[in-house]
Design a protein around this motif. Structure first.
Motif, PDB file in Angstrom:
ATOM      1  N   ILE A   1     -40.534  36.943  -6.088  1.00 61.02           N
ATOM      2  CA  ILE A   1     -40.912  35.538  -6.217  1.00 61.02           C
ATOM      3  C   ILE A   1     -41.458  35.013  -4.900  1.00 61.02           C
ATOM      4  O   ILE A   1     -40.901  35.271  -3.836  1.00 61.02           O
TER       5      ILE A   1
ATOM      6  N   LEU B   1     -32.225  31.755  -5.008  1.00 65.77           N
ATOM      7  CA  LEU B   1     -32.998  32.766  -5.736  1.00 65.77           C
ATOM      8  C   LEU B   1     -32.541  34.181  -5.371  1.00 65.77           C
ATOM      9  O   LEU B   1     -32.454  35.051  -6.245  1.00 65.77           O
TER      10      LEU B   1
ATOM     11  N   CYS C   1     -33.221  37.954  -6.901  1.00 64.31           N
ATOM     12  CA  CYS C   1     -34.672  37.992  -6.663  1.00 64.31           C
ATOM     13  C   CYS C   1     -34.989  38.390  -5.222  1.00 64.31           C
ATOM     14  O   CYS C   1     -34.219  38.112  -4.315  1.00 64.31           O
TER      15      CYS C   1
ATOM     16  N   LEU D   1     -43.619  35.975 -10.082  1.00 67.39           N
ATOM     17  CA  LEU D   1     -43.623  34.533 -10.290  1.00 67.39           C
ATOM     18  C   LEU D   1     -43.934  33.833  -8.974  1.00 67.39           C
ATOM     19  O   LEU D   1     -43.465  34.257  -7.918  1.00 67.39           O
TER      20      LEU D   1
ATOM     21  N   LEU E   1     -43.538  30.025  -7.407  1.00 66.33           N
ATOM     22  CA  LEU E   1     -42.977  28.671  -7.532  1.00 66.33           C
ATOM     23  C   LEU E   1     -43.654  27.792  -6.491  1.00 66.33           C
ATOM     24  O   LEU E   1     -43.623  28.114  -5.304  1.00 66.33           O
TER      25      LEU E   1
ATOM     26  N   GLN F   1     -32.443  29.262 -13.239  1.00 67.43           N
ATOM     27  CA  GLN F   1     -32.280  30.642 -13.689  1.00 67.43           C
ATOM     28  C   GLN F   1     -32.795  30.823 -15.116  1.00 67.43           C
ATOM     29  O   GLN F   1     -33.492  31.789 -15.414  1.00 67.43           O
TER      30      GLN F   1
ATOM     31  N   ILE G   1     -36.667  30.710 -15.099  1.00 67.03           N
ATOM     32  CA  ILE G   1     -37.252  31.931 -14.532  1.00 67.03           C
ATOM     33  C   ILE G   1     -37.110  33.094 -15.509  1.00 67.03           C
ATOM     34  O   ILE G   1     -38.059  33.856 -15.733  1.00 67.03           O
ATOM     35  N   GLN G   2     -35.934  33.238 -16.117  1.00 69.57           N
ATOM     36  CA  GLN G   2     -35.744  34.315 -17.080  1.00 69.57           C
ATOM     37  C   GLN G   2     -36.718  34.194 -18.246  1.00 69.57           C
ATOM     38  O   GLN G   2     -37.296  35.168 -18.694  1.00 69.57           O
TER      39      GLN G   2
ATOM     40  N   LEU H   1     -40.216  35.199 -17.085  1.00 70.71           N
ATOM     41  CA  LEU H   1     -40.345  36.636 -16.817  1.00 70.71           C
ATOM     42  C   LEU H   1     -40.469  37.447 -18.096  1.00 70.71           C
ATOM     43  O   LEU H   1     -40.951  38.575 -18.061  1.00 70.71           O
TER      44      LEU H   1
END
Length: 132
Positions: free
Chosen positions: A15, A32, A37, A59, A61, A124, A127-128, A131
């Protein structure tokens, strides 16, 4: 034990996080990392763009309000790179998203957006989702 984030291939997510506030950048990057990560953290959009040109991420951010280059411009520039970089999922993290949700402006360049401050479980989960 806390659940660790994983990419679909089982690897640790890479990330890139761009945030101009030193405190927010350090705290969020540490969070993170605790989620499993690998994180590169930069101060503004121009640095994020340079990183994306030379590194591959799962990813990116981006804060929206940053000096030098804001998150919207950085997101547009990343999309304009073409290739793998342009397909990298982009997530906006911003205290200004309440106004954005009304106009939907973040949809132009970002795959997802979260308002700041985002809690651990909210971040979380987002992000999951991205992904997968």
């Amino acid at each position: 034990m806390q659940t660790q984030l994983k990419c679909t291939n089982g690897s640790r997510p890479r990330i890139l996080f761009a945030e101009d506030s030193d405190t927010v950048r350090l705290v969020t990057a540490a969070l993170l990392r605790r989620m499993g990560c690998d994180v590169d953290a930069v101060e503004h959009g121009e640095e994020a763009l340079e990183q994306v040109r030379t590194q591959t991420y799962d990813l990116v951010l981006l804060d929206i309000e940053m000096p030098v280059m804001d998150g919207m411009i950085a997101a547009r520039e990343i999309r304009a790179l073409g290739g793998c970089a342009a397909r990298t999922p982009l997530m906006a993290l911003s205290a200004y998203l309440a106004d954005w949700h009304k106009g939907g402006n973040w949809h132009e360049c970002f795959d997802m957006a979260l308002p700041k401050p985002a809690g651990r479980s909210e971040l979380q989960s987002a992000i999951q989702k991205i992904l997968r």
